[in-house]
Design a protein around this motif. Structure first.
Motif, PDB file in Angstrom:
ATOM      1  N   VAL A   1       0.868  -1.176   0.000  1.00  0.00           N
ATOM      2  CA  VAL A   1       0.000   0.000   0.000  1.00  0.00           C
ATOM      3  C   VAL A   1       0.904   1.226   0.000  1.00  0.00           C
ATOM      4  N   TYR A   2       0.727   2.104  -0.979  1.00  0.00           N
ATOM      5  CA  TYR A   2       1.612   3.266  -1.100  1.00  0.00           C
ATOM      6  C   TYR A   2       0.933   4.375  -1.890  1.00  0.00           C
ATOM      7  N   ASN A   3       1.540   5.552  -1.855  1.00  0.00           N
ATOM      8  CA  ASN A   3       1.063   6.693  -2.629  1.00  0.00           C
ATOM      9  C   ASN A   3       1.940   6.810  -3.874  1.00  0.00           C
ATOM     10  N   ALA A   4       1.381   6.546  -5.042  1.00  0.00           N
ATOM     11  CA  ALA A   4       2.154   6.584  -6.291  1.00  0.00           C
ATOM     12  C   ALA A   4       2.652   7.983  -6.623  1.00  0.00           C
ATOM     13  N   GLY A   5       2.149   8.983  -5.925  1.00  0.00           N
ATOM     14  CA  GLY A   5       2.581  10.359  -6.150  1.00  0.00           C
ATOM     15  C   GLY A   5       3.803  10.745  -5.337  1.00  0.00           C
ATOM     16  N   GLU A   6       4.244   9.873  -4.444  1.00  0.00           N
ATOM     17  CA  GLU A   6       5.426  10.138  -3.632  1.00  0.00           C
ATOM     18  C   GLU A   6       6.635   9.433  -4.249  1.00  0.00           C
ATOM     19  N   VAL A   7       7.608  10.215  -4.671  1.00  0.00           N
ATOM     20  CA  VAL A   7       8.800   9.657  -5.307  1.00  0.00           C
ATOM     21  C   VAL A   7       9.479   8.649  -4.396  1.00  0.00           C
ATOM     22  N   ASN A   8       9.546   8.967  -3.100  1.00  0.00           N
ATOM     23  CA  ASN A   8      10.210   8.082  -2.146  1.00  0.00           C
ATOM     24  C   ASN A   8       9.542   6.705  -2.100  1.00  0.00           C
ATOM     25  N   SER A   9       8.234   6.681  -2.231  1.00  0.00           N
ATOM     26  CA  SER A   9       7.496   5.417  -2.181  1.00  0.00           C
ATOM     27  C   SER A   9       7.677   4.619  -3.466  1.00  0.00           C
TER      28      SER A   9
ATOM     29  N   VAL B   1      -6.538   5.258   2.117  1.00  0.00           N
ATOM     30  CA  VAL B   1      -5.689   4.155   2.578  1.00  0.00           C
ATOM     31  C   VAL B   1      -6.498   2.918   2.951  1.00  0.00           C
ATOM     32  N   PHE B   2      -7.619   3.112   3.630  1.00  0.00           N
ATOM     33  CA  PHE B   2      -8.442   1.958   4.023  1.00  0.00           C
ATOM     34  C   PHE B   2      -8.924   1.193   2.791  1.00  0.00           C
ATOM     35  N   GLU B   3      -9.422   1.911   1.804  1.00  0.00           N
ATOM     36  CA  GLU B   3      -9.920   1.284   0.575  1.00  0.00           C
ATOM     37  C   GLU B   3      -8.801   0.533  -0.154  1.00  0.00           C
ATOM     38  N   ALA B   4      -7.617   1.125  -0.166  1.00  0.00           N
ATOM     39  CA  ALA B   4      -6.471   0.475  -0.823  1.00  0.00           C
ATOM     40  C   ALA B   4      -6.113  -0.822  -0.114  1.00  0.00           C
ATOM     41  N   ALA B   5      -6.093  -0.784   1.221  1.00  0.00           N
ATOM     42  CA  ALA B   5      -5.781  -1.988   2.002  1.00  0.00           C
ATOM     43  C   ALA B   5      -6.869  -3.045   1.808  1.00  0.00           C
ATOM     44  N   GLN B   6      -8.108  -2.608   1.795  1.00  0.00           N
ATOM     45  CA  GLN B   6      -9.252  -3.517   1.631  1.00  0.00           C
ATOM     46  C   GLN B   6      -9.202  -4.211   0.264  1.00  0.00           C
ATOM     47  N   SER B   7      -8.688  -3.519  -0.729  1.00  0.00           N
ATOM     48  CA  SER B   7      -8.633  -4.076  -2.087  1.00  0.00           C
ATOM     49  C   SER B   7      -7.660  -5.255  -2.192  1.00  0.00           C
TER      50      SER B   7
ATOM     51  N   GLU C   1      -3.332   2.930  10.880  1.00  0.00           N
ATOM     52  CA  GLU C   1      -4.343   2.155  11.596  1.00  0.00           C
ATOM     53  C   GLU C   1      -5.369   1.540  10.642  1.00  0.00           C
ATOM     54  N   SER C   2      -5.611   2.198   9.513  1.00  0.00           N
ATOM     55  CA  SER C   2      -6.548   1.661   8.519  1.00  0.00           C
ATOM     56  C   SER C   2      -6.037   0.336   7.955  1.00  0.00           C
ATOM     57  N   VAL C   3      -4.736   0.272   7.689  1.00  0.00           N
ATOM     58  CA  VAL C   3      -4.131  -0.957   7.171  1.00  0.00           C
ATOM     59  C   VAL C   3      -4.144  -2.037   8.242  1.00  0.00           C
ATOM     60  N   VAL C   4      -3.778  -1.662   9.462  1.00  0.00           N
ATOM     61  CA  VAL C   4      -3.718  -2.618  10.574  1.00  0.00           C
ATOM     62  C   VAL C   4      -5.097  -3.207  10.865  1.00  0.00           C
ATOM     63  N   ASN C   5      -6.126  -2.384  10.837  1.00  0.00           N
ATOM     64  CA  ASN C   5      -7.492  -2.869  11.092  1.00  0.00           C
ATOM     65  C   ASN C   5      -7.919  -3.920  10.075  1.00  0.00           C
ATOM     66  N   VAL C   6      -7.629  -3.667   8.810  1.00  0.00           N
ATOM     67  CA  VAL C   6      -7.965  -4.630   7.757  1.00  0.00           C
ATOM     68  C   VAL C   6      -7.170  -5.918   7.955  1.00  0.00           C
ATOM     69  N   ALA C   7      -5.882  -5.766   8.257  1.00  0.00           N
ATOM     70  CA  ALA C   7      -4.995  -6.920   8.420  1.00  0.00           C
ATOM     71  C   ALA C   7      -5.401  -7.790   9.600  1.00  0.00           C
TER      72      ALA C   7
ATOM     73  N   LYS D   1      -6.630 -11.430   9.140  1.00  0.00           N
ATOM     74  CA  LYS D   1      -5.455 -12.241   9.506  1.00  0.00           C
ATOM     75  C   LYS D   1      -4.385 -12.216   8.408  1.00  0.00           C
ATOM     76  N   ILE D   2      -4.035 -11.015   7.995  1.00  0.00           N
ATOM     77  CA  ILE D   2      -2.984 -10.821   6.993  1.00  0.00           C
ATOM     78  C   ILE D   2      -1.776 -10.184   7.692  1.00  0.00           C
ATOM     79  N   PRO D   3      -0.646 -10.864   7.746  1.00  0.00           N
ATOM     80  CA  PRO D   3       0.534 -10.294   8.406  1.00  0.00           C
ATOM     81  C   PRO D   3       1.048  -9.037   7.691  1.00  0.00           C
ATOM     82  N   VAL D   4       1.488  -8.049   8.485  1.00  0.00           N
ATOM     83  CA  VAL D   4       1.991  -6.790   7.926  1.00  0.00           C
ATOM     84  C   VAL D   4       3.413  -6.527   8.421  1.00  0.00           C
TER      85      VAL D   4
END
Length: 333
Positions: free
Chosen positions: A176-184, A213-219, A240-246, A250-253
């Protein structure tokens, strides 16, 4: 009587002369002891989250340790762009208009905004993954611009290996990342490269802002066996949005840095942002003493920390191997 009057006038005249002399002396002393000009530092941070906050604190603490006492020798103007690039540009321009002596840009977007705003004021960067790719410096060894500082480039390949050690059956890894951030983007490319060598498939999910972020993690649910969160400012701000979905699925992060592990990811092998901030402060001291940023190589943090969160692992249905726990620098229970 004339003699008395003359004596009296002489005494008055002498007193006046002495008084004038004292006033002049006091004026000279006052001018000579006028306080030295305080150094003004503008600090621009792209978003508020623990890793970047730690880098900022480390920077200020580092300058304090070097003898630059806040309010006495130095003043800070701390601004947060709240993830808004246009606001980051406004902040950078404000610092230029205020004619600050130094700018600290925390994270790639704010560093790019500062560099676009001025090529005169020295800019120290920190938490910037790839300064060259971001267009901030000409090379790591010799920046060639008014920009230098520290990079938070992560050992992405080693982090992928850590993921496999903790969850050996993983085949597909979601990022899960922001494609607009060069660093990512840089980190995702590194992950894809190392994934091929490890026999893993990368599945990307992009979020342009924290609300996405939540929608991206959910996808990623049903499509991946694990999730990797790089040091992405947008995603980490809404971790926290990613962690809640995980946890629910039961998806390890696995995370790119320690603060994300504190907030619910299972583990990382990464840098210490507070120490990175202090490392940047040492470079700032050199600049304040006259060193040219254009000739100061960008620095990296050499020592990495292995951090494990056993509570997070349990919540995601994972048992962390003892081999990992035993060599961890920090275990959160």
């Amino acid at each position: 009587m004339k003699t008395n009057k003359t004596t009296w006038r002489s005494r008055v005249a002498s007193a006046v002369v002495i008084a004038v002399a004292l006033i002049m002396a006091l004026s000279i002393v006052t001018l000579g002891s006028s306080p030295a000009k305080k150094i003004r530092v503008g600090i621009a941070q792209i978003a508020e989250h623990p890793a970047l906050d730690a880098a900022r604190k480390g920077f200020i603490d580092g300058l304090t340790a070097a003898g630059y006492v806040e309010g006495k020798d130095i003043v800070y103007d701390v601004k947060n762009a709240q993830g808004d690039m246009s606001l980051a540009q406004t902040i950078a321009q404000k610092f230029v208009n205020d004619k600050v002596d130094l700018i600290l840009a925390i994270a790639t977007p704010t560093a790019q905004a500062a560099a676009s705003a001025t090529d005169k004021i020295p800019i120290l960067i920190t938490a910037v993954t790839d300064p060259v790719a971001a267009g901030l410096v000409k090379s790591i060894e010799r920046p060639g611009t008014n920009v230098t500082g520290t990079s938070d480039l992560n050992p992405v390949a080693e982090q992928m290996e850590l993921l496999l050690e903790i969850v050996p059956k993983v085949k597909r890894v979601g990022i899960v990342y922001n494609a607009g951030e060069v660093n990512s983007v840089v980190q995702v490319e590194m992950a894809e490269k190392s994934a091929k060598k490890l026999g893993l498939t990368i599945v990307k999910a992009s979020a342009s802002n924290t609300s996405g972020v939540f929608e991206a993690a959910q996808s990623l649910v049903g499509r991946v066996d694990a999730i990797y969160v790089p040091t992405d400012n947008t995603v980490v701000a809404a971790l926290e949005s990613v962690v809640n979905v995980a946890e629910k699925r039961k998806i390890p992060v696995i995370a790119g840095e320690e603060n994300s592990v504190e907030r619910g990811c299972i583990a990382t092998l990464g840098i210490d942002y507070y120490r990175l901030g202090r490392q940047t402060a040492k470079m700032a001291v050199e600049v304040l003493k006259g060193k040219n940023p254009a000739e100061m190589p960008v620095q990296y943090q050499k020592e990495m920390r292995l951090v494990v969160n056993l509570k997070a692992a349990q919540a995601m249905g994972v048992t962390v191997p003892q081999s990992v726990i035993k060599r961890a620098d920090r275990v959160i229970e």
